[in-house]
Write a protein that holds these residues in place. Structure first.
Motif: not given
Lengths: 490, 490
Positions: B324, B326-329
């Motif tokens: 979940n 992983a989208r904060f990239d």
């Protein structure tokens, strides 16, 4: 030692749906960058996926077309990897419970000549599953820009068994697969728009060996011809490596269709660990028999079934078409549908004539004018009327070409054109015809003598003056019969 | 009219005054804003607030009421949301540096429903970063204090939601509960907190921690307030596939509905063992005696797999979190490292700078348990444990209507007391975690104070989607004691 090639294809096909796989944002091509997005596509904090039922309908249809078993229950998994074209940094896919398993693609290999049908084979499928497409990276001098318009488009992955043995078979497989998918209205399969993409796993092994050799994955095969050429190139490369005493390394290679060369992208050691696990945001999908039955009822006839039917004799409810016509008509569903309407109106005896007009004249006019079949003014009924006029002797072949051109450009009925332009053939039993024949016999004593001594071709010398007198409107068959009758009686 | 100051009144009381015309939303909102600002330097519950927006909403509410068209009994009442619930055009930080400057462009579904009910949004409430923690000390923005003892933690992860309510800064709040994050801070701050059944309330717009466990729920001073708030947010949502379309009953009416037979209350022996503070045990026993006095039948039950809950939780929750988050990239929004010079830099440095240590710990743990070769041993087995824990509860609900336990093993601990020992911190959720694994509804109700004046909570656990029963059982105790109305001296 003799080697054989073993090839498996992974084909990705974008499903034609109004919205994306897991959200309401519109799916589409060629729109301004990042306009087909919403919180789900962009993976904003808190956004959740919701399954697009139309995409599931489409993949079930594909599975039924290809004879797959449709799983009564399938689920969604997350495939985790970081890359900027994947907004969530995981892709929603199906890992161990794909919706379609098994099935096969029927292929037709090239025949010994263009007009002779080649061998048919059945290439078994491993599975078909549904997932979401990624965005597009546009690399420039100042950095890379991302367009998420494509991200989240429904994408089905069709995986074949390693059952293909040559580049030609791979080519035939893709042609057939594409035809089936377009037939079922699942996708337009336009490779230039990325609607169909193909990766190939290629290995070689000594003939007779049962185990698979080390496979190389070929990527970026972006036309059907490149798929064929890339595989042929890879087989040759592997053979050369082995013959030189080397070993094949498991790797992913990029084939450049323009230069006909390939280069290594990454080796096995760099393979990802995708950490698949069931997506907790989505419920499993239960496909009940009623759902399946509804979709089965919407399926078109399979293209090769249709080809066999078109070529079957009238007694077997076919049209008795030669391969040359059937093989042109069938891959185009619209054209085939058009043909069937016309053939039914014309009657089975004239189906081949209808086919000839469509394949030769109609196709040429469509291509020359750039008009789509659906937009053409000419109708199947008009073609049926045209071949009936010819069969009745009312219209001669040369005049018919003129009538057809008029039908295509104006949409006018053939009978009306014939009447307006005065193109009707002379009645076969007219006194006028008999007079022209008598005059020809009287004026060509030499030909008459030759014919009577057994030289068949001499009759042509008598026909010419008749046709000239008739200004081309005499029915050749009637001229022939009349001349023979007069010569026999005289 | 109540003698209680506005900022300590219940939602039910405020609703009555607003309906009677003795109070306006603007007056109430101004009182709430004044109270918030007066004590916020000590409580530190708010990540942000927007005075102008709140007053504008209050004016709109008053206008509706003046026109005779209030939207609901909640119209005009301020509510604070945990800073993981999206509100359009408001910051959404999850108390993380990685979202420090993020403003949500969209509303969560619960936000939309509260808007539709006319509630006035007041403030974004602090939490443990990404809801990972039990003390709100893992916040990157501020350390929230327990209003009953400013040297102690408010619990977590919804510490801001519990503390702001207890401090009189807002009359109602929403939190989210993945392993106890609503119930535990409710207990520690002396207010009521409900975690609804998984699927009862839409998660769309809730920053995901562990998708299969997360659930949004309300905080209130009384069970009645919580029932009114649940009414507004419960129900199926076509943007969340895991929301259920079970009918939403009238929760407030259910509180005082006559019962055909006395409550059967299960007391699980596994929840009263070592580690339970004697003061908490004693308060809970007193509450059990109260139920007995009301005619309830008290039964000792067993939930034999309880001891495995914590381990299973930390595998499942961290596995889901690793994906979940992983989208904060740093690619599309949120913190991007100024030092990044390559794609990998953007990922590594942005995430290294953006996430706090507890979040990193859980991402690493979750990545590990999902990795190739470990999946079956960890994630697969944890899912099996989860099933066993659910079955424990289902079996228990064969003989009892609700299960009663302490909410937390101790009252609020000192700031920093458990920071160095993650396992000790994790034990703070030992009584709440099983409920999330089983997907059940559970409520924490204040049941007294320690000698030092620290609140104690009891937990009632209900059958799936039986919130109406659960709230009624809780109300039977709560309306007789109303511990939640005992306010701290600030």
């Amino acid at each position: 030692m003799n080697y054989e090639a073993v090839i498996g294809l992974e084909v990705h096909v974008q499903i034609k749906t109004r919205s994306k796989m897991f959200t309401r944002a519109a799916a589409g091509y060629g729109r301004p960058e990042n306009t087909l997005t919403d919180p789900v596509v962009l993976a904003l904090p808190g956004a959740l996926p919701v399954m697009n039922r139309a995409a599931v309908d489409a993949i079930i249809k594909a599975g039924l077309m290809l004879g797959c078993a449709i799983a009564p229950v399938c689920k969604w998994d997350r495939k985790n990897y970081f890359y900027p074209d994947s907004p969530k940094n995981y892709q929603i896919s199906q890992y161990d419970q794909p919706i379609c398993a098994g099935g096969a693609v029927e292929i037709e290999l090239p025949g010994p000549a263009r007009n002779v049908m080649g061998e048919h084979k059945s290439i078994p499928l491993t599975r078909i599953h549904l997932e979401e497409d990624v965005g597009k990276l546009n690399h420039g001098a100042g950095g890379s820009l991302i367009d998420y318009n494509r991200a989240g488009t429904p994408l089905m992955e069709i995986v074949s068994d390693p059952a293909l043995r040559s580049a030609e078979e791979a080519y035939a497989y893709l042609q057939s697969l594409r035809t089936s998918i377009v037939y079922a209205g699942i996708s337009d399969c336009d490779m230039e728009k990325g609607q169909l993409r193909c990766d190939a796993n290629v290995s070689i092994r000594p003939v007779g060996e049962m185990r698979l050799g080390t496979k190389v994955e070929l990527k970026n095969l972006n036309s059907i011809a490149f798929v064929r050429d890339g595989i042929a190139h890879e087989i040759a490369r592997q053979l050369a490596v082995v013959k030189a005493g080397g070993v094949i390394v498991q790797e992913t290679r990029d084939y450049d269709g323009l230069t006909g060369t390939s280069q290594s992208l990454r080796s096995k050691e760099m393979a990802h660990d995708y950490r698949y696990f069931p997506d907790p945001d989505l419920m499993p999908v239960k496909v009940d028999p009623a759902w399946q039955a509804r979709l089965a009822a919407e399926l078109p006839e399979r293209p090769f079934d249709r080809q066999r039917r078109f070529m079957a004799p009238e007694t077997e409810r076919g049209y008795g078409l030669p391969y040359t016509l059937a093989s042109v008509l069938v891959p185009d569903r619209e054209l085939s549908d058009w043909f069937e309407i016309a053939a039914k109106l014309a009657g089975p005896a004239l189906a081949q004539a209808v086919g000839n007009w469509i394949v030769n004249d109609l196709q040429r006019e469509l291509a020359a004018s750039g008009v789509a079949l659906t937009a053409a003014k000419i109708t199947p009924a008009a073609i049926a009327d045209l071949v009936k006029l010819i069969a009745a002797g009312t219209l001669l072949q040369n005049a018919a070409k003129e009538v057809f051109a008029e039908m295509f450009s104006s949409g006018e009925a053939p009978a009306a054109i014939v009447a307006r332009l005065g193109l009707a053939a002379a009645p076969t039993d007219s006194a006028e015809l008999e007079n022209w024949c008598r005059e020809s016999i009287a004026a060509n004593a030499k030909a008459v003598a030759e014919f009577k001594s057994g030289k068949e071709s001499a009759l042509n010398g008598l026909k010419g003056p008749v046709m000239k007198a008739a200004k081309g409107k005499a029915n050749p068959k009637a001229v022939d019969e009349t001349l023979r009758r007069l010569l026999a009686s005289g | 009219m109540s003698d209680t100051p506005l900022h300590f009144q219940t939602v039910a009381e405020l609703s009555t005054s607003l309906a009677a015309g003795s109070l306006t939303s603007v007056a109430l909102t101004e009182a709430i804003i004044a109270r918030t600002l007066a004590v916020e330097d000590r409580v530190q519950a708010f990540n942000s607030h927007d005075r102008e927006s709140a007053l504008e909403q209050a004016r709109a509410s008053d206008a509706r009421r003046a026109a005779g068209r209030p939207l609901s009994p909640l119209d005009g009442i301020p509510i604070g949301l945990k800073d993981v619930i999206a509100v359009r055009d408001q910051p959404l930080t999850a108390s993380s540096r990685i979202l420090a400057n993020f403003v949500s462009p969209y509303d969560a579904t619960v936000t939309t429903r509260l808007r539709d009910a006319g509630m006035v949004f007041w403030g974004r409430l602090n939490l443990d970063e990404f809801a990972m923690g039990s003390s709100t000390e893992n916040s990157a923005t501020r350390i929230t204090a327990n209003p009953h003892d400013l040297t102690r933690i408010p619990g977590g992860s919804s510490g801001g939601s519990a503390a702001s309510l207890a401090a009189g800064q807002v009359p109602a709040t929403l939190g989210s509960d993945t392993g106890g994050s609503i119930r535990q801070p409710a207990a520690l701050c002396g207010v009521v907190g409900l975690k609804p059944t998984y699927g009862r309330v839409s998660r769309y717009g809730l920053v995901a921690y562990a998708s299969s466990l997360d659930q949004i729920g309300p905080f209130g001073r009384t069970v009645e307030d919580v029932a009114m708030l649940l009414q507004a947010i419960a129900g199926a949502d076509d943007r969340d596939s895991t929301s259920f379309d079970t009918p939403v009953p009238d929760y407030r009416a259910a509180l005082s509905a006559p019962r055909a037979r006395p409550w059967r209350i299960g007391i699980p022996r596994e929840y009263f063992g070592a580690g339970l503070d004697p003061a908490v045990a004693s308060a809970v026993q007193t509450a059990i005696a109260h139920y007995q006095a009301l005619g309830a039948e008290i039964r000792e039950i067993s939930l034999p797999h309880t001891e495995y809950a914590l381990a299973a939780y930390y595998i499942i929750a961290t596995a889901e979190a690793s994906s979940n988050l992983a989208r904060f990239d740093g690619v599309r929004y949120g913190h991007r490292s100024a030092e990044a010079e390559s794609l990998l830099d953007v990922y590594f440095k942005s995430r290294a700078e953006g996430f706090g240590s507890e979040v990193k710990l859980r991402i690493i743990l979750g990545t590990y348990v999902l990795s190739s070769g470990y999946y079956d041993a960890y994630y697969g087995r944890a899912q099996k444990v989860r099933t066993l824990i659910r079955e424990d509860f289902i079996r228990a609900f064969g003989e009892v209507d609700v299960v009663l336990t302490p909410t937390a093993p101790t009252a609020a601990f000192k700031r920093g007391e458990k920071s160095a020992d993650p396992l000790a911190m994790y034990l703070a959720d030992i009584y709440t975690i099983g409920v999330n694994l089983a997907g059940l509804p559970a409520i924490s109700v204040p049941c007294g104070f320690t000698a030092a004046g620290l609140p104690i909570g009891l937990q009632l656990i209900g059958r799936p989607f039986a919130e109406a029963d659960l709230l009624a059982a809780a109300h039977a105790y709560d309306h007789a004691h109303a511990w939640g109305k005992r306010t701290p001296n600030l």
